[in-house]
Scaffold this motif. Structure first.
Motif, PDB file in Angstrom:
ATOM      1  N   ILE A 123       5.359  -9.483  25.618  1.00  0.00           N
ATOM      2  CA  ILE A 123       5.541  -9.524  24.191  1.00  0.00           C
ATOM      3  C   ILE A 123       4.740  -8.315  23.621  1.00  0.00           C
ATOM      4  N   LYS A 124       5.640  -7.917  22.513  1.00  0.00           N
ATOM      5  CA  LYS A 124       5.187  -6.683  21.751  1.00  0.00           C
ATOM      6  C   LYS A 124       4.301  -7.128  20.733  1.00  0.00           C
ATOM      7  N   LEU A 125       3.430  -6.523  20.376  1.00  0.00           N
ATOM      8  CA  LEU A 125       2.415  -6.987  19.019  1.00  0.00           C
ATOM      9  C   LEU A 125       2.233  -5.624  18.370  1.00  0.00           C
ATOM     10  N   HIS A 126       2.601  -5.867  16.967  1.00  0.00           N
ATOM     11  CA  HIS A 126       2.544  -4.604  15.919  1.00  0.00           C
ATOM     12  C   HIS A 126       1.393  -5.163  15.126  1.00  0.00           C
ATOM     13  N   VAL A 127       0.106  -4.297  15.291  1.00  0.00           N
ATOM     14  CA  VAL A 127      -0.947  -4.582  14.428  1.00  0.00           C
ATOM     15  C   VAL A 127      -0.898  -3.617  13.023  1.00  0.00           C
ATOM     16  N   VAL A 128      -0.976  -4.225  11.950  1.00  0.00           N
ATOM     17  CA  VAL A 128      -0.732  -3.472  10.673  1.00  0.00           C
ATOM     18  C   VAL A 128      -2.296  -3.295  10.150  1.00  0.00           C
ATOM     19  N   ASN A 129      -2.812  -2.057   9.790  1.00  0.00           N
ATOM     20  CA  ASN A 129      -4.068  -2.035   8.960  1.00  0.00           C
ATOM     21  C   ASN A 129      -3.648  -2.056   7.421  1.00  0.00           C
ATOM     22  N   PHE A 130      -3.903  -3.338   7.001  1.00  0.00           N
ATOM     23  CA  PHE A 130      -3.498  -3.540   5.671  1.00  0.00           C
ATOM     24  C   PHE A 130      -4.511  -3.644   4.531  1.00  0.00           C
ATOM     25  N   THR A 131      -5.788  -3.114   5.001  1.00  0.00           N
ATOM     26  CA  THR A 131      -6.910  -3.025   4.164  1.00  0.00           C
ATOM     27  C   THR A 131      -6.397  -2.466   2.548  1.00  0.00           C
ATOM     28  N   LYS A 132      -6.219  -1.144   2.919  1.00  0.00           N
ATOM     29  CA  LYS A 132      -5.791  -0.358   1.788  1.00  0.00           C
ATOM     30  C   LYS A 132      -4.985  -1.111   0.865  1.00  0.00           C
ATOM     31  N   LEU A 133      -3.831  -1.206   1.080  1.00  0.00           N
ATOM     32  CA  LEU A 133      -2.764  -2.080   0.315  1.00  0.00           C
ATOM     33  C   LEU A 133      -3.164  -3.265  -0.085  1.00  0.00           C
ATOM     34  N   GLN A 134      -3.750  -4.067   0.623  1.00  0.00           N
ATOM     35  CA  GLN A 134      -4.091  -5.312  -0.006  1.00  0.00           C
ATOM     36  C   GLN A 134      -5.372  -5.156  -1.009  1.00  0.00           C
ATOM     37  N   THR A 135      -6.262  -4.342  -0.778  1.00  0.00           N
ATOM     38  CA  THR A 135      -7.243  -4.155  -1.856  1.00  0.00           C
ATOM     39  C   THR A 135      -6.441  -3.455  -3.311  1.00  0.00           C
ATOM     40  N   GLU A 136      -5.738  -2.670  -2.981  1.00  0.00           N
ATOM     41  CA  GLU A 136      -4.911  -2.241  -4.324  1.00  0.00           C
ATOM     42  C   GLU A 136      -4.188  -3.499  -4.936  1.00  0.00           C
ATOM     43  N   VAL A 145      -5.064  -6.461  -5.152  1.00  0.00           N
ATOM     44  CA  VAL A 145      -6.027  -7.274  -5.494  1.00  0.00           C
ATOM     45  C   VAL A 145      -6.517  -6.600  -6.848  1.00  0.00           C
ATOM     46  N   LYS A 146      -6.514  -5.306  -6.852  1.00  0.00           N
ATOM     47  CA  LYS A 146      -7.088  -4.762  -8.330  1.00  0.00           C
ATOM     48  C   LYS A 146      -5.793  -4.626  -9.338  1.00  0.00           C
ATOM     49  N   ARG A 147      -4.596  -4.384  -8.822  1.00  0.00           N
ATOM     50  CA  ARG A 147      -3.659  -4.074  -9.708  1.00  0.00           C
ATOM     51  C   ARG A 147      -2.724  -5.362 -10.074  1.00  0.00           C
ATOM     52  N   ILE A 148      -2.448  -6.515  -9.342  1.00  0.00           N
ATOM     53  CA  ILE A 148      -1.928  -7.639  -9.672  1.00  0.00           C
ATOM     54  C   ILE A 148      -2.883  -8.679 -10.396  1.00  0.00           C
ATOM     55  N   PRO A 149      -2.373  -9.415 -11.236  1.00  0.00           N
ATOM     56  CA  PRO A 149      -3.098 -10.564 -11.894  1.00  0.00           C
ATOM     57  C   PRO A 149      -3.429 -11.765 -10.879  1.00  0.00           C
ATOM     58  N   SER A 150      -4.569 -12.031 -10.765  1.00  0.00           N
ATOM     59  CA  SER A 150      -4.968 -12.624  -9.643  1.00  0.00           C
ATOM     60  C   SER A 150      -4.260 -14.063  -9.238  1.00  0.00           C
ATOM     61  N   ASN A 151      -3.568 -14.621 -10.166  1.00  0.00           N
ATOM     62  CA  ASN A 151      -2.889 -15.809  -9.752  1.00  0.00           C
ATOM     63  C   ASN A 151      -1.281 -15.463  -8.999  1.00  0.00           C
ATOM     64  N   TYR A 152      -1.116 -14.016  -9.015  1.00  0.00           N
ATOM     65  CA  TYR A 152       0.073 -13.526  -8.264  1.00  0.00           C
ATOM     66  C   TYR A 152      -0.298 -12.650  -7.190  1.00  0.00           C
ATOM     67  N   THR A 153      -1.560 -12.431  -6.726  1.00  0.00           N
ATOM     68  CA  THR A 153      -1.839 -11.633  -5.642  1.00  0.00           C
ATOM     69  C   THR A 153      -1.312 -12.234  -4.077  1.00  0.00           C
ATOM     70  N   MET A 154      -1.533 -13.552  -4.226  1.00  0.00           N
ATOM     71  CA  MET A 154      -0.812 -14.017  -2.936  1.00  0.00           C
ATOM     72  C   MET A 154       0.566 -13.896  -2.813  1.00  0.00           C
ATOM     73  N   THR A 155       1.275 -13.867  -3.914  1.00  0.00           N
ATOM     74  CA  THR A 155       2.894 -13.643  -3.786  1.00  0.00           C
ATOM     75  C   THR A 155       2.995 -12.209  -3.525  1.00  0.00           C
ATOM     76  N   SER A 156       2.305 -11.408  -4.283  1.00  0.00           N
ATOM     77  CA  SER A 156       2.484 -10.014  -3.994  1.00  0.00           C
ATOM     78  C   SER A 156       2.271  -9.406  -2.466  1.00  0.00           C
ATOM     79  N   THR A 157       0.853 -10.065  -2.065  1.00  0.00           N
ATOM     80  CA  THR A 157       0.532  -9.803  -0.639  1.00  0.00           C
ATOM     81  C   THR A 157       1.857 -10.004   0.282  1.00  0.00           C
ATOM     82  N   ARG A 158       2.345 -11.166   0.173  1.00  0.00           N
ATOM     83  CA  ARG A 158       3.465 -11.705   1.038  1.00  0.00           C
ATOM     84  C   ARG A 158       4.557 -10.943   0.790  1.00  0.00           C
ATOM     85  N   ARG A 159       4.914 -10.149  -0.185  1.00  0.00           N
ATOM     86  CA  ARG A 159       6.046  -9.367  -0.628  1.00  0.00           C
ATOM     87  C   ARG A 159       5.838  -8.218   0.210  1.00  0.00           C
TER      88      ARG A 159
END
Ligand code: ATP
Ligand code: MG
Length: 413
Positions: free
Chosen positions: A238-251, A253-267
């Motif tokens: 099985i192939k596994l792709h590991v994404v370093n998501f730190t930068k995007l995820q922290t951005e 969290v900074k930019r999107i209103p907190s009740n929508y960060t989960m939705t945005s993260t998934r998007r």
């Protein structure tokens, strides 16, 4: 009891008459792969069933244990063989009935006679063996409609085959007979079970995992490796792709209103996954989502998340209950790994009050405030691909190469 062979039945597979040959080749290869290391048998593949001929019974329990996990097997039966002689067949039946002496049972005899040269007909054989049992076993009674067990007798040119058990397999289709899907693998209980469900249907699954070091630990990543290794047991690699998501995820969290960060993260996860899927030739994305379990898994939420991709998003567990999912996780041995405490990036960044019914126009307008294209590019460039096999060997990359990003994000937590 000495079994002479195991009969394997294909079930659903037989419906696919057009591809049958290719399917049978794959199934035979997969069974060989799964039985690697065990000796004392050879496989004979026929159109309607497969025979595993046993040279000895030394490994029979292990062989049967492995067969239960191979997709494409509907059920199988270990078989005793008698000579082409009713007296010998009676002895074998006696042998078989040693496990049925403890209480009263009902039974019936079911004879098939593919060998038309044999001296007795089906009904005669049913009578001969039926009366033999009734006379010699006072605890056994005939029940033709709903017997506790059936003594199956098959008269073939090689001998008389006798068996009672139908052992259930996982069913489905042989692995990798369908195209590829890219599965979002988290360290939770659900996504490994979703991967398994697709594998059983013949889908080749590649994994993608989003990690956010240093918020997520090396142990959390090791968990993902271990889950992938476990899931590769049946399929090979099985192939596994590991994404370093730190930068995007922290951005996010900074930019999107907190009740929508989960939705945005998934998007954003889905946007990245889509790119990887195209690159890898995967025709669909898959997740372990199940309806209504948590805030992110309402139809409103799925509606918002799906909007970013044109690929089908498969959710094999959508309508399943958690208890049933846990039961499968137990069966496929992923539960223990999933239960390890190391958190993945979603849990760590979970907002206090995620929106259970997010609205599409809102999330679109929040995301439209900034240009994320460079961040997405950078994140895509961070993807590391590993190839695992059942021995846990990392073929393409060394785990120890994985660097942890050393920046201070403590103000975000
Ligand atoms: P799971 O048990 O699979 O983690 P869950 O019930 O905890 O599922 P969520 O955490 O909301 O649900 O995740 C839903 C789905 O999103 C997961 O099943 C998985 O497919 C995907 N997912 C979540 N986090 C990650 C991640 N860090 N990397 C890859 N996929 C993820
Ligand atoms: Mg989870």
């Amino acid at each position: 009891m000495e079994y002479s062979h195991i009969i394997i039945r294909y079930g659903e597979l037989t419906l696919k008459s057009g591809n049958r040959n290719e399917f049978l080749k794959k199934l035979t290869k997969n069974i060989r792969y799964n039985l690697k290391g065990l000796e004392g048998f050879h496989i004979q593949t026929k159109r309607d069933r497969m025979y595993i001929h046993l040279d000895s019974n030394k490994n029979v329990e292990q062989i049967m244990f492995k067969l239960k996990k191979v997709p494409g097997i509907h059920n199988f039966s270990p078989v005793l063989r008698a000579k082409l002689d009713v007296e010998d067949a009676k002895k074998v039946i006696d042998n078989l009935l040693q496990t049925k002496l403890d209480k009263e049972y009902t039974f019936k005899i079911q004879t098939k006679r593919p060998n038309k040269n044999f001296e007795f007909h089906t009904n005669e054989l049913n009578n001969i063996f039926g009366s033999h049992v009734l006379i010699n076993y006072k605890n056994l009674k005939v029940n033709v409609k709903q017997p506790d067990f059936v003594i199956n007798v098959e008269v073939r040119s090689e001998g008389i085959f006798i068996f009672t058990d139908f052992i259930k397999g996982v069913g489905g289709f042989p692995v990798n007979t369908s195209s590829k899907a890219l599965l979002l693998l988290s360290g939770g209980i659900d996504s490994p079970v979703a991967a398994h469900a697709l594998q059983v249907k013949g889908v080749e699954v590649e994994m993608i995992h989003f990690q956010s070091p240093p918020f997520t630990s090396q142990e959390a990543l090791q968990k993902i490796f271990d889950l992938t290794i476990k899931l590769s047991e049946v399929v090979g690699k099985i192939k596994l792709h590991v994404v370093n998501f730190t930068k995007l995820q922290t951005e996010i969290v900074k930019r999107i209103p907190s009740n929508y960060t989960m939705t945005s993260t998934r998007r954003f996860m889905l946007r990245i996954a889509e790119e990887v899927a195209y690159k890898e030739g995967c025709l669909a994305i898959a997740t372990g989502e199940s309806l209504g379990q948590v805030a992110s898994q309402t139809l409103e939420s799925m509606n918002c998340i799906n909007e970013v991709t044109n690929l089908p998003v498969l959710r094999p567990l959508l309508t399943m209950d958690k208890v049933d999912i846990i039961k499968i996780a137990q069966d496929i041995d992923t539960l223990e790994i999933s239960n390890l405490p190391f958190e993945d990036c979603c849990t760590i960044f979970t907002p206090k009050a995620p929106k259970t019914r997010p609205r599409l126009e809102k999330i679109k307008s929040y995301e439209a405030r900034d240009d994320y294209s460079e961040l997405i590019e950078e994140t895509l460039a961070s993807v590391k691909t590993y190839l695992f096999d059942k021995d846990g060997q990392v073929i393409s990359k060394d785990i120890s190469e994985d660097k942890v990003v050393k920046e201070d994000f403590s103000d975000l937590l």
